[in-house]
Write an enzyme that holds these catalytic residues in place. Sequence first.
Site, PDB file in Angstrom:
ATOM      1  N   GLU A   1      -0.292   3.359  -4.195  1.00 59.00           N
ATOM      2  CA  GLU A   1      -0.758   4.667  -4.681  1.00 59.00           C
ATOM      3  C   GLU A   1       0.430   5.581  -4.990  1.00 59.00           C
ATOM      4  O   GLU A   1       0.426   6.313  -5.984  1.00 59.00           O
ATOM      5  CB  GLU A   1      -1.699   5.286  -3.640  1.00 59.00           C
ATOM      6  CG  GLU A   1      -3.044   4.543  -3.602  1.00 59.00           C
ATOM      7  CD  GLU A   1      -3.917   4.917  -2.421  1.00 59.00           C
ATOM      8  OE1 GLU A   1      -3.427   4.898  -1.279  1.00 59.00           O
ATOM      9  OE2 GLU A   1      -5.094   5.246  -2.642  1.00 59.00           O
TER      10      GLU A   1
ATOM     11  N   GLU B   1      -6.937  -1.887   1.577  1.00 57.98           N
ATOM     12  CA  GLU B   1      -7.628  -1.000   2.515  1.00 57.98           C
ATOM     13  C   GLU B   1      -8.953  -1.576   2.999  1.00 57.98           C
ATOM     14  O   GLU B   1      -9.361  -1.374   4.144  1.00 57.98           O
ATOM     15  CB  GLU B   1      -7.885   0.370   1.856  1.00 57.98           C
ATOM     16  CG  GLU B   1      -6.645   1.238   1.703  1.00 57.98           C
ATOM     17  CD  GLU B   1      -5.863   0.970   0.422  1.00 57.98           C
ATOM     18  OE1 GLU B   1      -6.096  -0.071  -0.234  1.00 57.98           O
ATOM     19  OE2 GLU B   1      -5.007   1.810   0.076  1.00 57.98           O
TER      20      GLU B   1
HETATM   21  C1  3H9 Z   1      -3.541   2.714   3.366  1.00 54.76           C
HETATM   22  O1  3H9 Z   1      -2.467   2.619   2.866  1.00 54.76           O
HETATM   23  C2  3H9 Z   1      -4.502   3.820   3.113  1.00 54.76           C
HETATM   24  C3  3H9 Z   1      -4.152   4.636   1.895  1.00 54.76           C
HETATM   25  O2  3H9 Z   1      -4.968   4.242   0.824  1.00 54.76           O
HETATM   26  C4  3H9 Z   1      -4.480   6.096   2.153  1.00 54.76           C
HETATM   27  C5  3H9 Z   1      -3.509   6.865   2.936  1.00 54.76           C
HETATM   28  C6  3H9 Z   1      -2.175   7.135   2.324  1.00 54.76           C
HETATM   29  N1  3H9 Z   1       1.202   0.512   9.469  1.00 54.76           N
HETATM   30  O3  3H9 Z   1       2.532  -8.208   9.370  1.00 54.76           O
HETATM   31  P1  3H9 Z   1       3.870  -8.245   9.954  1.00 54.76           P
HETATM   32  C7  3H9 Z   1       3.739  -3.511  11.401  1.00 54.76           C
HETATM   33  S1  3H9 Z   1      -4.057   1.581   4.519  1.00 54.76           S
HETATM   34  C8  3H9 Z   1       1.727   0.329  10.684  1.00 54.76           C
HETATM   35  O4  3H9 Z   1       4.084  -9.065  11.178  1.00 54.76           O
HETATM   36  P2  3H9 Z   1       4.833  -9.596   7.607  1.00 54.76           P
HETATM   37  C9  3H9 Z   1       3.043  -4.652  12.101  1.00 54.76           C
HETATM   38  O5  3H9 Z   1       2.112  -4.209  13.038  1.00 54.76           O
HETATM   39  C10 3H9 Z   1      -2.698   0.468   4.698  1.00 54.76           C
HETATM   40  N2  3H9 Z   1       2.359  -0.803  11.078  1.00 54.76           N
HETATM   41  O6  3H9 Z   1       4.969  -8.643   8.872  1.00 54.76           O
HETATM   42  C11 3H9 Z   1       4.210  -5.369  12.733  1.00 54.76           C
HETATM   43  O7  3H9 Z   1       4.566  -4.657  13.904  1.00 54.76           O
HETATM   44  P3  3H9 Z   1       5.071  -5.424  15.221  1.00 54.76           P
HETATM   45  C12 3H9 Z   1      -2.630  -0.485   3.583  1.00 54.76           C
HETATM   46  C13 3H9 Z   1       2.435  -1.781  10.173  1.00 54.76           C
HETATM   47  O8  3H9 Z   1       6.181  -9.630   6.995  1.00 54.76           O
HETATM   48  C14 3H9 Z   1       5.323  -5.204  11.711  1.00 54.76           C
HETATM   49  O9  3H9 Z   1       4.946  -4.087  10.904  1.00 54.76           O
HETATM   50  N3  3H9 Z   1      -1.582  -1.447   3.841  1.00 54.76           N
HETATM   51  C15 3H9 Z   1       1.906  -1.666   8.892  1.00 54.76           C
HETATM   52  O10 3H9 Z   1       4.165 -10.870   7.992  1.00 54.76           O
HETATM   53  C16 3H9 Z   1       5.528  -6.400  10.816  1.00 54.76           C
HETATM   54  O11 3H9 Z   1       4.266  -6.738  10.229  1.00 54.76           O
HETATM   55  C17 3H9 Z   1      -1.830  -2.584   4.492  1.00 54.76           C
HETATM   56  O12 3H9 Z   1      -2.937  -2.877   4.889  1.00 54.76           O
HETATM   57  C18 3H9 Z   1       1.277  -0.462   8.535  1.00 54.76           C
HETATM   58  N4  3H9 Z   1       0.761  -0.256   7.284  1.00 54.76           N
HETATM   59  O13 3H9 Z   1       3.811  -8.860   6.618  1.00 54.76           O
HETATM   60  C19 3H9 Z   1      -0.649  -3.491   4.718  1.00 54.76           C
HETATM   61  N5  3H9 Z   1       2.120  -2.818   8.224  1.00 54.76           N
HETATM   62  O14 3H9 Z   1       6.307  -6.169  14.780  1.00 54.76           O
HETATM   63  C20 3H9 Z   1      -0.629  -4.003   6.128  1.00 54.76           C
HETATM   64  C21 3H9 Z   1       2.782  -3.616   9.066  1.00 54.76           C
HETATM   65  O15 3H9 Z   1       5.278  -4.358  16.193  1.00 54.76           O
HETATM   66  N6  3H9 Z   1       0.513  -4.825   6.393  1.00 54.76           N
HETATM   67  N7  3H9 Z   1       2.989  -2.998  10.241  1.00 54.76           N
HETATM   68  O16 3H9 Z   1       3.955  -6.358  15.576  1.00 54.76           O
HETATM   69  C22 3H9 Z   1       0.611  -6.102   5.966  1.00 54.76           C
HETATM   70  O17 3H9 Z   1      -0.225  -6.618   5.252  1.00 54.76           O
HETATM   71  C23 3H9 Z   1       1.801  -6.889   6.414  1.00 54.76           C
HETATM   72  O18 3H9 Z   1       2.309  -6.274   7.572  1.00 54.76           O
HETATM   73  C24 3H9 Z   1       2.934  -6.987   5.375  1.00 54.76           C
HETATM   74  C25 3H9 Z   1       4.186  -7.636   6.037  1.00 54.76           C
HETATM   75  C26 3H9 Z   1       2.475  -7.876   4.214  1.00 54.76           C
HETATM   76  C27 3H9 Z   1       3.342  -5.645   4.865  1.00 54.76           C
END
Ligand code: 3H9
Length: 703
Positions: free
Chosen positions: A112, A132
């Site tokens: 976004e 989301e």
């Molecule tokens: C959104 O954006 C709403 C908007 O529309 C409106 C508002 C602006 N937040 O997965 P990993 C942490 S909703 C907090 O193992 P990878 C995760 O917990 C959001 N923490 O790595 C982990 O912590 P720990 C939309 C987050 O390389 C560490 O980062 N976005 C977030 O296998 C490493 O993560 C998503 O849904 C976060 N957003 O994969 C994306 N993301 O080491 C969600 C990650 O302490 N994230 N962490 O356990 C993912 O899909 C994967 O983490 C990503 C990396 C592909 C980014």
Amino acid sequence: MPDLVRYELRDRAAVITVDNPPVNALSPGVPDAIEAAVARAAQDTAARAVVLIGAGSTFIAGADIRYFETIATPEASLERSRAIHARLRNIEDCSKPLVAAIHGTALGGGLEFAMACHYRVAVSTAKVGQPEVLLGIIPGAGGTQRLPRIAGAELAIEMCTLGQHVPAARAAAAGIVDQIIEGDLLAGAIAFALEQGGIRKSRDQNVKIADSAAAIAACAQARHNLKRTARGAHAPYAAVDAIQAGIELGFDAGSDREIEIFAGCVLSTESRAMVKLFFAEREVAKIPDVPKDMPTLEIRSAAVVGAGTMGGGIAMNYANAGIPVLLKEVTQEALDRGLATIRRNYESSLAKGKITREQFDRTLALIQPTLTYDGFDQVDIVTEAVFENMDLKKSTFADLGRVTKPECILATNTSTLDVDEFARASGRPGKVIGTHYFSPANVMKLVEIVRGRESARQTIATGMKLAKKLNKVGVLVGNCFGFVANRMIAYYMREAYLLLEEGASVSHIDHALVEFGMPVGPFAMQDIAGIDVGARIRQYLRSIGKHRAEGPQSPVPDWLFHMGRYGQKTGSGWYRYEPGSRMPIPDPLIDELAEKAAAERGIERRAISEDEIIARIMTALANEGANILEEGYAARPGDIDVIYVYGFGFPRHRGGPMYYADTVGLPTVLDRVRRYRDQLGDHWNPAPLLEHLASSGRAFYGA
Ligand code: 3H9
């Protein structure tokens, strides 16, 4: 503390770098700092253009998910969303060309922010997405408004309802990415930005949704499709509603609708469940007594013993990950049969365009068939997948202990037998673990990593790391009967059988569970898996004086087995199937068998509602899950939930059986167990942990 957002000048461009490890989430402080940096760039006479980029391994992976749990009221959500919308509008109003430079992922709020920039460039490995919906919400920072304007309604609907990541090449073809950058991203982005003669606001682009009738028809079609695919989830429909509002009402009014719809979603049970699951999925990798930096054995080559359905699937997993694998059988015929199945699987992937001919040849060549243990002294791991028989498996482990090198890991794919017995037989118990794959092993994501009494911590750490390398979700479980998944599913099936005897029909029970969100009901599931498989396991268990679950054992599944009704493969099981069709047709014979079983047990059959079916089955799961937790065979309730989501397709929007129990309320769950005990018998025994938590007003999560 280093700045979350940095500003610098490079070659007449202002470079704004988001630096909020690990994934540059939009934590408090980040959105306002980006807005301030863009405002500074607009004023900076030395800057002709602006680039927004992420530090480290990624662009911005979205909002900080932890923050959602702190939103307590709709008003708080509305206020926050309005503020973020206003910030993005200000950013978009920047008077100088503003380019998002994407590597890693631009997800959710990350995309976004990128769409509020005037242009987007990306490296070829980058991915973008609006995931989301996987958190039970919709894009809340203009994604449902800007994305259709940039990419068209159809792709926007697809991205916002499925939540899948879109690779850079497809994003470029759709206009989400303006240019793929080869070489250094920042240098390429600066060059691109300086070339731009003017600005281009996404919110003013309307060409791709100019045919509003077509766009609205796409929304209607999406709602229709969701009836089949969303299975009880609300957020995907909400995303379509927000997209349609933007098409019908224009950007400003559409944005207002998005803000309202987002507020409804973010406070929903669905979203709370999915956020818990998001973190549970990441927690499973953390094992309390195995440090993150525990050295692991590098798995460069592998072997699998047994080329049956499971062994073949496991060998494919290694090959798919580029790991050469020996596949051993005892007879040439069995080996040929196993290889033919593997080849057919890859041919089907080739025909569907999932792999190229080159990948087909390369991957298949990694699987080396053998009838001997030659070469086993070189491999780093052996997975045993022979027939489920204790003596056979023990003698296999004795062989493996002899023919492999001392550091080689010995893994068993048993689903019911005691891993410690194999460990002893191998003579190398520290190197033995269970790797319990789910069928089909090359498709299902879950692997239970079973910790034996003497499994070394390095062996466990290696098993967990290997699961990731094989693109699986590994969850560590203890060595109890059935481990976690099958131990609990035995209670799930017990209740399904008993409900059938008590008066519910097979299709009624299956329908209730599909409506609940399961991909398939318990009886249809058995018809796919094979009634003979379960029957043979029961036969074996009876021979050693065991049952899969406490309580009365329905005779009906064994009756079907003896009638040769094994399920789809024999044209009949719990259902009938027309030749060549997989469409289940209810069969009155099953009702007759259920009546007979009920009469034998002296049960008076009655009408049973779908609510009762769900309550009985889910209560059985939660109660047994509580026993497993208390006995220490699973480390956390989230581990059980992850197992159920990946192993059995438990609906994500319900969070898993343990979180679902929390949403029902543990006092209610406990009341049900006690009531069932009074009505149905002592096999309904409240788990001590459930009693303890319910009486102290606590829940499984946060206990
Ligand atoms: C959104 O954006 C709403 C908007 O529309 C409106 C508002 C602006 N937040 O997965 P990993 C942490 S909703 C907090 O193992 P990878 C995760 O917990 C959001 N923490 O790595 C982990 O912590 P720990 C939309 C987050 O390389 C560490 O980062 N976005 C977030 O296998 C490493 O993560 C998503 O849904 C976060 N957003 O994969 C994306 N993301 O080491 C969600 C990650 O302490 N994230 N962490 O356990 C993912 O899909 C994967 O983490 C990503 C990396 C592909 C980014």
